[in-house]
Scaffold this motif. Structure first.
Motif, PDB file in Angstrom:
ATOM      1  N   THR A 179       0.724  -1.133  -0.042  1.00  0.00           N
ATOM      2  CA  THR A 179       0.150  -0.160   0.029  1.00  0.00           C
ATOM      3  C   THR A 179       0.735   1.300   0.213  1.00  0.00           C
ATOM      4  OG1 THR A 179      -1.936   0.869   1.085  1.00  0.00           O
ATOM      5  CG2 THR A 179      -0.242   0.478   2.337  1.00  0.00           C
ATOM      6  N   THR A 214       5.283  -1.196   5.215  1.00  0.00           N
ATOM      7  CA  THR A 214       4.529  -1.896   4.121  1.00  0.00           C
ATOM      8  C   THR A 214       5.633  -2.704   3.339  1.00  0.00           C
ATOM      9  OG1 THR A 214       5.680   0.066   2.834  1.00  0.00           O
ATOM     10  CG2 THR A 214       3.243   0.233   3.258  1.00  0.00           C
ATOM     11  N   ILE A 244      -3.123  -2.776  -1.493  1.00  0.00           N
ATOM     12  CA  ILE A 244      -4.549  -1.950  -0.780  1.00  0.00           C
ATOM     13  C   ILE A 244      -3.904  -0.652  -1.488  1.00  0.00           C
ATOM     14  CG2 ILE A 244      -5.649  -0.927   0.769  1.00  0.00           C
ATOM     15  CD1 ILE A 244      -4.563  -3.257   2.663  1.00  0.00           C
ATOM     16  N   SER A 245      -4.550  -0.528  -2.567  1.00  0.00           N
ATOM     17  CA  SER A 245      -4.539   0.735  -3.527  1.00  0.00           C
ATOM     18  C   SER A 245      -5.692   1.857  -2.967  1.00  0.00           C
ATOM     19  CB  SER A 245      -4.561   0.396  -5.082  1.00  0.00           C
ATOM     20  OG  SER A 245      -3.860   1.317  -5.701  1.00  0.00           O
ATOM     21  N   THR A 268      -9.127  -3.284  -2.128  1.00  0.00           N
ATOM     22  CA  THR A 268      -8.252  -4.404  -1.916  1.00  0.00           C
ATOM     23  C   THR A 268      -8.161  -5.159  -3.003  1.00  0.00           C
ATOM     24  OG1 THR A 268     -10.178  -5.609  -0.891  1.00  0.00           O
ATOM     25  CG2 THR A 268      -9.030  -4.237   0.717  1.00  0.00           C
ATOM     26  N   LEU A 323      -6.563   2.995   5.269  1.00  0.00           N
ATOM     27  CA  LEU A 323      -5.370   2.304   4.778  1.00  0.00           C
ATOM     28  C   LEU A 323      -4.595   1.345   5.744  1.00  0.00           C
ATOM     29  CD1 LEU A 323      -3.787   4.536   2.171  1.00  0.00           C
ATOM     30  CD2 LEU A 323      -5.073   2.737   1.915  1.00  0.00           C
ATOM     31  N   HIS A 342      -4.477  -2.512   6.050  1.00  0.00           N
ATOM     32  CA  HIS A 342      -3.025  -3.086   6.038  1.00  0.00           C
ATOM     33  C   HIS A 342      -2.774  -4.064   7.128  1.00  0.00           C
ATOM     34  CE1 HIS A 342       1.383  -3.305   5.497  1.00  0.00           C
ATOM     35  NE2 HIS A 342       1.038  -3.205   4.236  1.00  0.00           N
TER      36      HIS A 342
END
Length: 817
Positions: free
Chosen positions: A234, A242, A308-309, A400, A451, A455
């Motif tokens: 992410t 991350t 996860i964008s 996701t 986020l 995450h």
């Protein structure tokens, strides 16, 4: 053959250019055949956009920005070029800049900047950077040539985001590369129309250029060199821990790029996919790291999702009305109108009733969207078949993504569970039948929190991080911090990481997102702390909007309690030994509890009664299992327990109280313990937990101190007065002992009536054998009628109170995990 694309950050500094040339040399030494596509120096494209707008607005300050661009390139030449090369390159850069300056002066004079002219202005960034790289590479022994992509890539006339004409483009690229054995340094982002007019491929177009060149040359691999270690799980700017993804499928990468993964741009993938050419995302400043490989296949890496964008800023359009239901042509008209207006739709969802269609767009497109739709559906709106167009701003989209999500139960449950526990409201939801993407629209203020929450739940499922904010770092607070420090490593083994984000005393506070150093927190609070009150502390805590947050109130302050509603309303759990909320106004307490329930967070105050003893927990367990509280009795003050357990024949009451004060068992003024108010609050709390709607006035106190002691001017005067009444307490003791009893300061509640009083109890009473400073509480219920249920143990002291708070923090962790 490989095509390497270097981004602006890779070539944005002398050190970056040296790193790039080092990479080129490494490929040359390996004998690999490569081509290079290059971006403008980092930040230059934005400056060119700005300088064009300023010139068009007739703002003479555009020359200052232009001068900054000039100096940036001249300084680069001065730093990396030597000898004759420096002179030649300087002169050629001057030619570029003279052309740019003349162009901008023309814009300034006519006060007009068309998309066509803008494309020409923007082209100078890539042209100068690619020329610099080709000359520097040649200087360092790499046979390189500057290749202007305007002679290779042909597009239509959609300036700003032109469409590539591939047949002619592929032919041009093939011809050009067949004529030279030197390394080609190709300008990214730019192209030309069939009549030779400069065009651009849209932001991120340099990646697209690399894919176009790679596909035309049937490359084995396209490498995108940037400033991060590949595609991350992410956004690393929003989430600290991350991971770099080892591989992605084209489909996963397409989803990630559509939803804002900045290391990949959506158009890049199409040419590569058409020829099944893998793409590798690499880090210029960490070339040894293998990065992320994008290809046909997706590898299973052990997690439910790949990444996860997100898009931080979107607007959501709600298009609804009875005229939509069952009318096939409406969606067609809707999206055709948007297409003709060149409005890009990011996200679409439709209610099963077919009465509404919602879709996300860029916020800047909001006014234009409203105008277009009102024009297209004007008649239906006049006839009230379609409602007025609603547009909601200040939103974000989080998605996701992963091919492993297919047919995988529980993925969506994790998502919505994590959002719910953190008080994040979902505005809209969309999932395709491919099960490759679950997208949610949330409020922009919750963007980072979303986020981090997702995450944590998907990629850190072996570790839950609690973000603690601690108000009050006196005796109890400092003891709690010491206990957390001592247990930190053990808790990590149990997958719990406690992150102390904020601490506050009555005058100042300190925040550190990375976690306050538990070895040095006192000095840091003193040195780095900011002046402010509890309102300021809570305001900043709320604005941080961190997931899995817990507020710990170690104070006895009403000002802190006044912030509880705000804390809970922002989905932050509370644990506290502060009795003021749980024994204050009954309706306000109910509001606090209702808010915690509604927000899905915890409000714990076990330590407000028995410090570390499970008093409230035991009471609630009885009620939840169907029992009923008939009577509560308790010695609820560790101070008064110690005093009356120590008061024996041959001792004076005043001296026992002095001993208790010296040992730290009492408040600085012992009257704050002896007046029974603390015990009064505690029995009220237990009575309310037992289901009785009572207020403090419903608890009677039979005071034990003579009025003269209560009215003494100060503590020494109090002790003088107390000594005068030692005979009174001695008489009470002798009377009790004559009956084989002992004195106990007992709080009791039966049938909704509560009393706090000094009582004499015999051997048959469970409180008879009490010793030291222990607390003891008995519950009489239908199940425990003949022999009441008794909870006994240390009920005072910083260690046990802090331990009780610590235990509640762990309970919150268990809830979140």
């Amino acid at each position: 053959m490989k095509v390497l694309k270097f981004g602006g950050t890779s070539v944005g500094s002398p050190e970056g250019l040296k790193q790039v040339v080092g990479i080129l040399k490494d490929y040359q030494q390996k004998g690999e055949h490569i081509a290079v596509v290059n971006s403008a120096l980092s930040g230059v494209t934005n400056e060119l956009v700005a300088v064009g707008k300023m010139a068009c607005s007739n703002d003479p300050a555009y020359e200052e920005v232009l001068e900054s661009i000039k100096q940036r390139h001249f300084e680069m030449v001065e730093t990396i070029m030597t000898g004759e090369t420096r002179t030649r390159v300087t002169n050629n850069i001057k030619v570029f800049l003279k052309e740019l300056s003349d162009l901008l002066y023309g814009v300034y004079l006519i006060k007009e900047l068309s998309k066509r002219t803008s494309d020409l202005v923007l082209s100078f960034g890539e042209r100068m950077a690619s020329y610099l790289l080709s000359e520097y590479a040649s200087q360092e022994g790499v046979a390189a040539e500057f290749a202007d992509a305007r002679r290779l890539i042909v597009t239509d006339s959609s300036f700003g985001n032109a469409r590539v004409l591939f047949e002619e483009t592929n032919r041009n690229i093939g011809t050009h590369f067949s004529k030279s054995s030197h390394l080609q340094i190709v300008t990214g982002f730019i192209a030309s129309t069939e009549d030779g007019t400069t065009s651009t491929l849209g932001r991120g177009g340099s990646d697209y250029t690399a894919a176009i060149v790679g596909a035309a040359l049937d490359a084995d691999l396209i490498e995108i060199w940037t400033d991060v270690d590949g595609v991350m799980t992410t956004d690393p700017r929003r989430v600290k821990k991350t991971y770099s993804l080892k591989s992605l499928s084209y489909a996963e990468a397409m989803e990630m790029s559509h939803f804002g993964a900045k290391v990949i741009y959506p158009p890049t993938l199409a040419p590569a996919m058409s020829k099944s050419i893998p793409l590798s995302i690499r880090n210029t400043f960490n070339p040894e790291f293998e990065g992320t490989l994008i290809s046909k296949a997706s590898s299973d890496w052990g997690y439910d999702v790949k990444g996860i964008s997100s898009i931080q800023e979107v607007a959501l359009v709600n298009f609804q009305g009875s005229g939509i239901m069952g009318v096939p042509n409406v969606p067609n008209r809707l999206f055709n109108a948007l297409s003709e207006a060149e409005i890009n739709v990011i996200f679409i969802t439709q209610a099963s009733s077919e009465r509404s269609i919602s879709f996300a767009i860029a916020p800047d497109d909001g006014p234009r969207t409203k105008e277009v739709l009102e024009q297209e559906f004007n008649l239906e709106m006049i006839n009230h078949k379609i409602d007025a167009v609603e547009i909601r701003y200040d939103l974000a989209v989080v998605a996701t993504i992963g091919e492993n999500m297919k047919h995988q139960p529980g993925v969506a449950a994790k998502l919505f569970g994590a959002l719910g526990r953190n008080g994040i409201n979902v505005v809209a939801i969309a999932q395709g039948t491919s099960e490759l993407n679950i997208s949610v629209v949330v409020e922009r203020k919750d963007f980072s929190k979303t986020l981090n929450a997702l995450h944590d739940i998907y990629f850190l499922s072996t570790e839950t991080r609690l973000n603690l904010f601690i108000a009050g770092v006196g005796l109890i607070g400092s003891t709690l911090l010491n206990q957390i420090k001592a247990q930190y490593d053990n808790l990590l083994k149990q997958h719990l990481k406690i992150n102390i984000v904020g601490i506050a005393n009555s005058k100042q506070f300190l925040f550190d997102l990375d976690g306050i150093d538990l070895d040095n927190w006192k000095a840091e609070l003193l040195e780095r702390g900011r002046k402010g009150n509890i309102d300021d502390f809570v305001t900043e805590m709320v604005e941080l909007n961190l997931s899995n947050s817990v507020f710990v109130d170690n104070t006895s302050s009403q000002a802190v309690v006044e912030n509880y509603q705000r804390v809970l309303n922002n989905s932050i759990s509370i644990t506290t030994p502060n009795k003021l909320a749980s024994s204050g106004d009954f309706l306000k307490l109910q509001e606090i509890k209702n808010t915690a329930y509604r927000r899905g967070v915890k409000f714990f105050y076990e330590t407000s009664v028995g410090a570390g003893l499970p008093v409230i927990t035991t009471l609630n367990d009885l009620l939840n299992s169907g029992d009923r509280i008939q009577k509560i009795e308790g010695v609820l003050s560790g101070t008064l327990s110690y005093i009356f357990n120590s008061f024996k024949t041959g001792t004076s009451f005043s001296e026992i109280v002095k001993e208790a004060q010296a040992a730290g068992f009492t408040e600085p003024d012992p009257r704050d313990d002896l007046n029974g108010m603390d015990v009064r609050r505690k029995i009220l709390i237990l009575s309310r937990e037992a289901g009785y709607q009572m207020d403090i006035s419903d608890v009677q106190i039979d005071g034990i101190l003579p009025e003269s002691c209560m009215e003494a001017a100060d503590v020494p005067a109090f002790f003088e007065e107390l000594a005068k009444h030692d005979h009174h307490f001695e008489g009470l003791l002798k009377e009790a002992e004559a009956e084989g009893k002992v004195l106990r300061f007992i709080a009791s509640m039966e049938g909704g009536k509560a009393l706090v009083a000094l009582k004499a109890v015999g051997p048959e009473h469970p409180f008879f054998s009490l010793s030291g400073s222990d607390n003891i509480i008995s519950f009489t219920t239908p199940r425990y009628l003949e022999r009441p249920l008794v909870v006994k143990g240390p009920g005072a002291g910083a260690e046990v109170t802090a331990a009780g708070v610590f235990a509640e923090v762990i309970r919150i962790f268990n809830y979140l995990s």
